[in-house]
Design a protein around this motif. Sequence first.
Motif, short mmCIF file in Angstrom:
data_model
loop_
_atom_site.label_atom_id
_atom_site.label_comp_id
_atom_site.label_asym_id
_atom_site.label_seq_id
_atom_site.Cartn_x
_atom_site.Cartn_y
_atom_site.Cartn_z
N ASP A 191 3.32 -9.72 9.04
CA ASP A 191 2.58 -8.51 9.39
C ASP A 191 1.88 -7.91 8.17
N THR A 192 2.52 -7.92 7.03
CA THR A 192 1.90 -7.40 5.81
C THR A 192 0.65 -8.19 5.47
N VAL A 193 0.75 -9.50 5.55
CA VAL A 193 -0.40 -10.36 5.24
C VAL A 193 -1.52 -10.13 6.26
N LEU A 194 -1.17 -10.08 7.52
CA LEU A 194 -2.19 -9.85 8.54
C LEU A 194 -2.84 -8.47 8.38
N ASP A 195 -2.07 -7.46 8.05
CA ASP A 195 -2.63 -6.12 7.82
C ASP A 195 -3.59 -6.13 6.63
N ASP A 196 -3.21 -6.80 5.56
CA ASP A 196 -4.11 -6.92 4.40
C ASP A 196 -5.42 -7.58 4.79
N ILE A 197 -5.32 -8.67 5.54
CA ILE A 197 -6.53 -9.40 5.94
C ILE A 197 -7.41 -8.53 6.84
N ARG A 198 -6.80 -7.81 7.75
CA ARG A 198 -7.58 -6.91 8.62
C ARG A 198 -8.28 -5.81 7.82
N LEU A 199 -7.57 -5.24 6.84
CA LEU A 199 -8.11 -4.13 6.06
C LEU A 199 -9.10 -4.57 4.97
N HIS A 200 -8.80 -5.68 4.29
CA HIS A 200 -9.57 -6.06 3.12
C HIS A 200 -10.31 -7.38 3.25
N GLY A 201 -10.08 -8.11 4.34
CA GLY A 201 -10.70 -9.42 4.50
C GLY A 201 -9.94 -10.52 3.78
N THR A 202 -8.95 -10.15 3.00
CA THR A 202 -8.09 -11.08 2.26
C THR A 202 -6.81 -10.34 1.91
N THR A 203 -5.89 -11.02 1.27
CA THR A 203 -4.69 -10.33 0.81
C THR A 203 -4.98 -9.70 -0.55
N THR A 204 -4.32 -8.58 -0.82
CA THR A 204 -4.53 -7.92 -2.10
C THR A 204 -3.76 -8.64 -3.20
N LEU A 205 -4.19 -8.46 -4.42
CA LEU A 205 -3.50 -9.06 -5.57
C LEU A 205 -2.06 -8.56 -5.62
N GLU A 206 -1.85 -7.29 -5.32
CA GLU A 206 -0.50 -6.71 -5.31
C GLU A 206 0.39 -7.44 -4.30
N THR A 207 -0.13 -7.70 -3.11
CA THR A 207 0.64 -8.42 -2.09
C THR A 207 0.93 -9.84 -2.55
N ARG A 208 -0.09 -10.53 -3.06
CA ARG A 208 0.10 -11.92 -3.51
C ARG A 208 1.13 -12.00 -4.64
N LYS A 209 1.10 -11.04 -5.54
CA LYS A 209 2.04 -11.03 -6.67
C LYS A 209 3.47 -10.80 -6.16
N ARG A 210 3.64 -9.87 -5.22
CA ARG A 210 4.97 -9.62 -4.65
C ARG A 210 5.49 -10.84 -3.91
N LEU A 211 4.62 -11.49 -3.13
CA LEU A 211 5.02 -12.68 -2.39
C LEU A 211 5.33 -13.85 -3.32
N ALA A 212 4.63 -13.94 -4.45
CA ALA A 212 4.91 -14.99 -5.43
C ALA A 212 6.32 -14.82 -5.99
N GLY A 213 6.68 -13.58 -6.32
CA GLY A 213 8.03 -13.32 -6.80
C GLY A 213 9.07 -13.70 -5.77
N LYS A 214 8.78 -13.38 -4.51
CA LYS A 214 9.69 -13.71 -3.41
C LYS A 214 9.82 -15.24 -3.26
N ALA A 215 8.72 -15.94 -3.45
CA ALA A 215 8.72 -17.40 -3.34
C ALA A 215 9.59 -18.03 -4.43
N PHE A 216 9.45 -17.53 -5.66
CA PHE A 216 10.28 -18.08 -6.74
C PHE A 216 11.76 -17.77 -6.51
N SER A 217 12.07 -16.60 -5.98
CA SER A 217 13.46 -16.27 -5.64
C SER A 217 13.98 -17.23 -4.58
N HIS A 218 13.14 -17.54 -3.62
CA HIS A 218 13.51 -18.45 -2.52
C HIS A 218 13.83 -19.85 -3.05
N THR A 219 12.96 -20.39 -3.90
CA THR A 219 13.20 -21.74 -4.41
C THR A 219 14.36 -21.75 -5.41
N ALA A 220 14.55 -20.66 -6.14
CA ALA A 220 15.68 -20.59 -7.07
C ALA A 220 17.00 -20.63 -6.29
#
Length: 118
Positions: A33-62
């Motif tokens: 939902d966060t990603v879809l909201d970003d895309i609806r509002l900005h046409g893409t995801t924001t750098l802030e969202t991508r950075k937060r999701l990157a941290g979450k991804a590294f936590s997931h693989t760790a």
Amino acid sequence: MIEQIDIGGPAMIRAAAKNYTDVTVLVDTADYDTVLDDIRLHGTTTLETRKRLAGKAFSHTAFYDSQISAFFNEENGVEFPDTITFGYEFATTLRYGENPHQNAAYYVNANPASPTTM
């Protein structure tokens, strides 16, 4: 067990997370939902969202890697490994930390089947 270890998936997740300035990586359906909201509002995801999701991804693989490591330590009878990583999930916030002005949280073992202490 060895046949169940995924190499390519975690490598792709890490590669996407490393390139968060240009890539949105999702490892949790709760973030759709966060990603879809970003895309609806900005046409893409924001750098802030991508950075937060990157941290979450590294936590997931760790966490994934920690489970594989724990398996091999148990298989090899390693009583005290040189390094050890525990995977815990956020459960709730607590009223205050060690002192009233500090924040605190309670975490639970993300994989109750694995040992919580060595």
